[in-house]
Write a protein that holds these residues in place. Sequence first.
Motif, mmCIF file in Angstrom:
data_model
loop_
_atom_site.group_PDB
_atom_site.id
_atom_site.type_symbol
_atom_site.label_atom_id
_atom_site.label_comp_id
_atom_site.label_asym_id
_atom_site.label_seq_id
_atom_site.Cartn_x
_atom_site.Cartn_y
_atom_site.Cartn_z
ATOM 1 N N MET A 1 -10.979 -31.361 -23.748
ATOM 2 C CA MET A 1 -10.267 -30.521 -24.609
ATOM 3 C C MET A 1 -9.586 -31.407 -25.814
ATOM 4 N N TYR A 2 -8.963 -32.431 -25.429
ATOM 5 C CA TYR A 2 -8.143 -33.274 -26.319
ATOM 6 C C TYR A 2 -9.182 -34.017 -27.489
ATOM 7 N N GLY A 3 -10.194 -34.442 -26.632
ATOM 8 C CA GLY A 3 -11.111 -34.983 -27.398
ATOM 9 C C GLY A 3 -11.746 -34.372 -28.478
ATOM 10 N N TRP A 4 -12.170 -32.945 -28.233
ATOM 11 C CA TRP A 4 -12.585 -32.076 -29.140
ATOM 12 C C TRP A 4 -11.630 -31.875 -30.302
ATOM 13 N N ILE A 5 -10.508 -31.741 -29.855
ATOM 14 C CA ILE A 5 -9.438 -31.548 -31.136
ATOM 15 C C ILE A 5 -9.464 -32.766 -31.904
ATOM 16 N N TRP A 6 -9.141 -33.915 -31.107
ATOM 17 C CA TRP A 6 -9.289 -35.150 -31.939
ATOM 18 C C TRP A 6 -10.310 -35.444 -33.056
ATOM 19 N N ARG A 7 -11.573 -35.178 -32.471
ATOM 20 C CA ARG A 7 -12.844 -35.146 -33.196
ATOM 21 C C ARG A 7 -12.768 -34.212 -34.519
ATOM 22 N N HIS A 8 -12.214 -33.216 -34.245
ATOM 23 C CA HIS A 8 -12.226 -31.981 -35.438
ATOM 24 C C HIS A 8 -11.139 -32.153 -36.417
ATOM 25 N N LEU A 9 -10.249 -33.073 -36.027
ATOM 26 C CA LEU A 9 -8.972 -33.260 -37.055
ATOM 27 C C LEU A 9 -9.522 -33.934 -38.258
ATOM 28 N N PRO A 10 -9.008 -33.647 -39.419
ATOM 29 C CA PRO A 10 -9.431 -34.485 -40.748
ATOM 30 C C PRO A 10 -8.710 -35.955 -40.686
ATOM 31 N N GLY A 11 -9.370 -36.840 -41.400
ATOM 32 C CA GLY A 11 -8.496 -38.001 -41.901
ATOM 33 C C GLY A 11 -8.730 -39.310 -40.906
ATOM 34 N N ASN A 12 -7.959 -40.204 -41.133
ATOM 35 C CA ASN A 12 -8.094 -41.399 -40.296
ATOM 36 C C ASN A 12 -7.249 -41.187 -39.121
ATOM 37 N N ALA A 13 -7.134 -42.418 -38.158
ATOM 38 C CA ALA A 13 -6.222 -42.271 -37.136
ATOM 39 C C ALA A 13 -4.892 -41.783 -37.249
ATOM 40 N N TRP A 14 -4.172 -42.462 -38.191
ATOM 41 C CA TRP A 14 -2.856 -42.268 -38.470
ATOM 42 C C TRP A 14 -2.543 -40.636 -38.903
ATOM 43 N N VAL A 15 -3.538 -40.137 -39.796
ATOM 44 C CA VAL A 15 -3.302 -38.755 -40.199
ATOM 45 C C VAL A 15 -3.600 -37.939 -39.011
ATOM 46 N N ARG A 16 -4.610 -37.997 -38.232
ATOM 47 C CA ARG A 16 -4.826 -37.253 -37.020
ATOM 48 C C ARG A 16 -3.636 -37.509 -35.892
ATOM 49 N N ALA A 17 -3.042 -38.539 -35.940
ATOM 50 C CA ALA A 17 -1.689 -38.749 -35.005
ATOM 51 C C ALA A 17 -0.739 -37.846 -35.543
ATOM 52 N N LEU A 18 -0.509 -37.770 -36.915
ATOM 53 C CA LEU A 18 0.639 -37.087 -37.538
ATOM 54 C C LEU A 18 0.317 -35.326 -37.247
ATOM 55 N N ILE A 19 -1.050 -35.227 -37.673
ATOM 56 C CA ILE A 19 -1.325 -33.636 -37.351
ATOM 57 C C ILE A 19 -1.158 -33.464 -35.854
ATOM 58 N N SER A 20 -1.631 -34.136 -35.068
ATOM 59 C CA SER A 20 -1.451 -33.882 -33.552
ATOM 60 C C SER A 20 -0.095 -33.674 -33.346
ATOM 61 N N LEU A 21 0.768 -34.540 -33.765
ATOM 62 C CA LEU A 21 2.560 -34.383 -33.537
ATOM 63 C C LEU A 21 2.926 -33.101 -34.099
#
Length: 53
Positions: A1-21
Motif C-alpha cells: 500500500m505504501y509503495g503504491w502511494i509513493w509511486r503515485h505521488l508527484p515530484g522527486n523524493a523530497w517533494v514526495r516526502a513532504l507530501i507524505s508528511l
Amino acid sequence: MYGWIWRHLPGNAWVRALISLVLALAAVYGLFQFVFPWAEPLLPFNDVTVDGQ
C-alpha cells in the motif's frame, strides 16, 4: 500500500516526502478532530467497577 502511494505521488523524493508528511499529519488531525471524539462515548474507559468506600 505504501509503495503504491509513493509511486503515485508527484515530484522527486523530497517533494514526495513532504507530501507524505502532510498526508500523515492530515490523517492524524482527522482522527483527533472527528473519529476519536465520536468513538469516545462508545469506549468503556469511564466505567469503573471500584466502589468509592
